[in-house]
Write an enzyme that holds these catalytic residues in place. Structure first.
Site, short mmCIF file in Angstrom:
data_model
loop_
_atom_site.label_atom_id
_atom_site.label_comp_id
_atom_site.label_asym_id
_atom_site.label_seq_id
_atom_site.Cartn_x
_atom_site.Cartn_y
_atom_site.Cartn_z
N ASP A 71 3.42 3.86 6.56
CA ASP A 71 2.68 3.66 7.80
C ASP A 71 3.54 3.13 8.94
O ASP A 71 4.64 2.64 8.75
CB ASP A 71 1.57 2.64 7.58
N PHE A 111 13.08 5.07 11.18
CA PHE A 111 11.79 4.57 10.71
C PHE A 111 10.94 5.80 10.39
O PHE A 111 10.82 6.71 11.21
CB PHE A 111 11.11 3.69 11.76
N VAL A 112 10.40 5.85 9.18
CA VAL A 112 9.66 7.04 8.76
C VAL A 112 8.19 6.73 8.44
O VAL A 112 7.84 5.59 8.10
CB VAL A 112 10.33 7.72 7.54
N LYS A 142 0.80 -1.20 0.00
CA LYS A 142 0.00 0.00 0.00
C LYS A 142 0.85 1.27 0.00
O LYS A 142 0.38 2.35 -0.35
CB LYS A 142 -0.87 0.05 1.28
N ASP A 177 14.52 -0.39 1.79
CA ASP A 177 15.15 -0.53 3.09
C ASP A 177 16.24 -1.61 2.96
O ASP A 177 17.33 -1.33 2.49
CB ASP A 177 14.04 -0.89 4.09
N ARG A 231 -0.49 7.08 7.19
CA ARG A 231 -0.32 7.12 5.74
C ARG A 231 -0.82 8.44 5.15
O ARG A 231 -0.39 8.86 4.09
CB ARG A 231 -1.10 5.96 5.09
N LYS A 262 16.99 4.11 1.84
CA LYS A 262 17.76 4.01 3.10
C LYS A 262 18.96 3.10 2.83
O LYS A 262 18.96 1.94 3.23
CB LYS A 262 16.90 3.33 4.17
N GLU A 308 7.80 2.68 -6.04
CA GLU A 308 7.93 2.13 -4.69
C GLU A 308 8.03 3.25 -3.66
O GLU A 308 8.47 4.35 -3.98
CB GLU A 308 9.16 1.19 -4.68
N ASP A 309 7.63 2.95 -2.44
CA ASP A 309 7.71 3.97 -1.39
C ASP A 309 9.11 4.11 -0.80
O ASP A 309 9.63 5.19 -0.67
CB ASP A 309 6.68 3.70 -0.27
#
Ligand code: IMP
Ligand code: MG
Length: 184
Positions: free
Chosen positions: A167, A160-161, A51, A111, A173, A139, A107-108
């Site tokens: 989310d 962590f963002v 999501k 990681d 979100r 990252k 993509e968001d």
């Protein structure tokens, strides 16, 4: 993640803004121009990995002028503690054959890189005309596998963002900016 018991607590965990709305807007505009240049009038299929990338997708698709179709795919990575195992399960697949398409994965965040690496393997096996990756956030210090995006809008440190699609426990979100999340 500890349970959240009130709105005050929910808000108190937004530690600080890392990327502002204005900075996102500018970067998305620039990325759109680069996509236009790269594909030079050829039609593309933008594939949003749900999501987390739904907000980024909505903005990026409006920043390009090349003919574009959009597609959505939902991938769940299995976690070992706080990092993904790299075993990805497609919980919702694309609704078409991608073999005639120049595919751009939206993509968001990258990681460890494991999720995207597996998605690239899966989509690559479907013989698209080309396959590129655009990520909102990168990252690099967390990388566990060899995986680089073709374009990353922001490189961030190991925090962590949340926000702009990302989310924590399904919350945040809808924040219009990207913030650092605080466990305290
Ligand atoms: P990877 O397989 O470790 O690269 O994990 C990528 C996925 O984990 C992303 O697509 C996100 O959904 C999630 N993720 C990784 N880091 C963060 C973060 O800082 N905030 C929110 N989600 C994250
Ligand atoms: Mg994701």
């Amino acid at each position: 993640m500890k349970p959240i018991n009130s709105i005050e607590e929910l808000n108190s965990r937004i530690k600080r803004v890392l990327v502002t709305e204005d900075e996102i807007r500018e970067a998305v505009k620039k990325a759109g121009k680069e996509i236009d240049k790269l594909y030079d009038g050829r039609p593309v299929l933008l594939v949003s990995i749900l999501k987390g990338s739904f907000v980024f997708m909505a903005d990026i698709c409006r920043s390009v002028t090349v003919p574009c179709e959009i597609g959505f795919m939902c991938a769940k990575s299995y976690y070992e503690g706080t990092t993904s195992s790299g075993v990805v399960k497609i919980t919702m697949d694309l609704d078409r054959d991608i073999s005639g398409y120049h595919v751009v994965i939206i993509e968001d965040i990258i990681d460890t890189g494991r999720t995207l690496k597996d998605i690239l393997r899966i989509l690559g096996a479907r013989n698209p005309l080309s396959l590129h990756v655009i990520t909102l956030l990168d990252k690099p210090s967390r990388r566990l596998v060899d995986m680089e995006a073709d374009m990353a809008l922001f490189t961030i440190p190991d925090h962590f963002v949340i926000g702009y699609g990302l989310d924590c426990g399904e919350y945040y979100r809808n924040l219009p900016y990207i913030a650092e999340y605080s466990e305290e």
